[in-house]
Design an enzyme around this catalytic site. Structure first.
Site, PDB file in Angstrom:
ATOM      1  N   GLY A  71      -0.205  -3.524   0.994  1.00  0.00           N
ATOM      2  CA  GLY A  71       0.696  -2.915   1.965  1.00  0.00           C
ATOM      3  C   GLY A  71       0.135  -1.635   2.557  1.00  0.00           C
ATOM      4  O   GLY A  71       0.239  -1.402   3.762  1.00  0.00           O
ATOM      5  N   CYS A 325       5.661   6.676  -6.043  1.00  0.00           N
ATOM      6  CA  CYS A 325       4.782   7.799  -5.686  1.00  0.00           C
ATOM      7  C   CYS A 325       5.502   9.120  -5.849  1.00  0.00           C
ATOM      8  O   CYS A 325       4.883  10.154  -6.099  1.00  0.00           O
ATOM      9  CB  CYS A 325       4.306   7.659  -4.241  1.00  0.00           C
TER      10      CYS A 325
HETATM   11  C1  LIG Z   1       4.813  -0.960  -2.200  1.00  0.00           C
HETATM   12  C2  LIG Z   1       4.987  -0.608  -0.767  1.00  0.00           C
HETATM   13  C3  LIG Z   1       3.885  -0.328   0.052  1.00  0.00           C
HETATM   14  C4  LIG Z   1       2.478  -0.278  -0.486  1.00  0.00           C
HETATM   15  O1  LIG Z   1       1.981  -1.539  -0.813  1.00  0.00           O
HETATM   16  P1  LIG Z   1       0.715  -1.648  -1.795  1.00  0.00           P
HETATM   17  O2  LIG Z   1       0.365  -3.088  -1.758  1.00  0.00           O
HETATM   18  O3  LIG Z   1       1.160  -1.171  -3.134  1.00  0.00           O
HETATM   19  O4  LIG Z   1      -0.358  -0.783  -1.204  1.00  0.00           O
HETATM   20  C5  LIG Z   1       4.112  -0.061   1.382  1.00  0.00           C
HETATM   21  N1  LIG Z   1       5.355  -0.067   1.893  1.00  0.00           N
HETATM   22  C6  LIG Z   1       6.434  -0.330   1.154  1.00  0.00           C
HETATM   23  C7  LIG Z   1       7.788  -0.357   1.787  1.00  0.00           C
HETATM   24  C8  LIG Z   1       6.293  -0.601  -0.205  1.00  0.00           C
HETATM   25  O5  LIG Z   1       7.377  -0.852  -0.948  1.00  0.00           O
END
Ligand SMILES: *Cc1c(COP(=O)(O)O)cnc(C)c1O
Length: 380
Positions: A71, A325
């Protein structure tokens, strides 16, 4: 592991079927998809099939899917890639105050590089109005980035209405659908979405995998240079086992989405129902009607997050204080701070998030344990 895992919005367990789907691509199917010999061709075929399955899950076409590391990378690729590709046209970007840090920190970086960013405020439920987007669009606006469903409180944004506005105004529209993808039916064409981010580990797929949908014909300035993978949009040998695992996770989610939505919503309602029956003091953060089914954020006045989480953990319940985070730092959540101005409500907010493997019995036990802890902490 024993214990009740109610932190699926942070990450979710990788399903057995997903692990099984990955194994051959570590052992026998190890060819590099860019190689022209049979080993490479076999892997290329598998990768193409994964791309097709993933594209059809959001009514996109094959060419519109870029495999990424998750993400965060998808968000960064969309936002930085679009901004640097369009900077001759304008340098104004619109987002909201409740985005994930993968979006917020990316646009903050762009501010340092001379871009201008409008952060739309939200109402007490964490929602923006489509009209706010329309009013904020200027001559030099190049991108609107608004998340689909919020990871801390679950609130859904009016994505289709925003898509209509950005399409009319000819401004690119990106949405972070990492939390929404698993339980909401998404059609990027119908919803007029140009860019959409998904992460595999939030839908019972492997960590370190995701994809970005980028509408055909749209150019993103690449952030990685090297080979010609992903139509020169992301160089580097593909994470083939991870992509095959993500494909399996997508197939399972697509087949189960509607039932899953109902099951998760029932869990959320059951937990809230028990809080109500037992008559403890709580406040729901977010929206009950306009929300992701798997995210429940509640404040327990008279308690504080740290004490709650430690006690829940001792009681075998894994929950969270909002985004992973933000956890560990005492800084209040930027999402809750954007929704209301109430220190106690902010510092006593707990996020429970439900998912694969949870049972109604677990939800009931967790709710009762939570009540015991709240009663103990508030009577002290
Ligand atoms: C977890 C999350 C991300 C980050 O995704 P990763 O695959 O952990 O880098 C970004 N946006 C939202 C809304 C998330 O919940």
């Amino acid at each position: 592991m024993s214990g009740i895992y109610l932190d699926h919005a942070a990450t979710s367990p990788t399903r057995e079927e997903v692990v099984e789907a990955m194994i051959p691509y570590f052992t026998t199917q190890y060819g590099n998809p860019s190689s022209i010999h049979q080993f490479g061709r076999n892997t290329r075929q598998a990768l193409d099939e994964a791309r097709r399955v993933i594209a059809s899950s959001i009514n996109a076409n094959f060419k519109e899917i870029i495999f990424t590391s998750g993400g965060t990378e998808s968000d960064n690729m969309a936002i930085l890639g679009a901004a640097f590709a369009l900077q001759e046209k304008g340098k104004h970007i619109i987002t909201s105050k409740v985005e994930h840090h993968a979006v917020l920190h990316a646009v903050q970086y762009l501010e340092e590089k001379g871009f201008e960013v409008t952060y739309l405020p939200v109402d007490e439920e964490g929602r923006i109005e489509p009209q706010q987007v329309e009013d904020a669009i200027r001559e030099d606006t190049i991108l609107v980035t608004i998340m689909y469903g919020n990871n801390e409180v679950g609130t859904l944004q009016p994505i289709q209405e925003i898509g209509k506005i950005t399409s009319e105004k000819e401004v690119l529209f990106h949405t972070d659908a990492v939390q929404a993808y698993g339980s909401v039916v998404i059609d990027v064409k119908h919803m007029e979405i140009d860019l959409l981010s998904v992460s595999a580990h939030k839908i019972n797929g492997p960590k370190g995998n995701g994809f970005l949908y980028a509408r055909e014909g749209l150019w993103l300035e690449p952030r990685a240079f090297g080979g010609e993978q992903e139509r020169k949009r992301r160089a580097g040998t593909e994470n083939v086992p991870g992509i095959m695992g993500m494909k399996k996770a997508v197939e399972l989610i697509q087949a189960e989405k509607v039932d899953r939505h109902e099951q998760l919503l029932n869990m959320k309602k059951r937990m809230l129902g028990i809080f109500k029956e037992e008559d403890i003091e709580y406040v729901l953060n977010g929206s009950i009607s306009n929300s992701l089914p798997h995210v429940l954020n509640v404040s327990f006045p008279g308690t504080n997050v740290e004490a709650m989480l430690v006690n829940l953990d001792l009681g075998g319940i894994a929950a969270s204080s909002g985004s992973a985070c933000t956890a560990g730092s005492i800084e209040p959540s930027h999402v809750l701070a954007a929704m209301f101005d109430d220190h106690e409500r902010m510092t006593s907010a707990i996020r429970f998030s439900f998912g694969y493997g949870n049972t109604m019995d677990e939800i009931e036990r967790a709710a009762k344990e939570t009540i015991r802890i709240v009663n103990r902490l508030t009577s002290m």
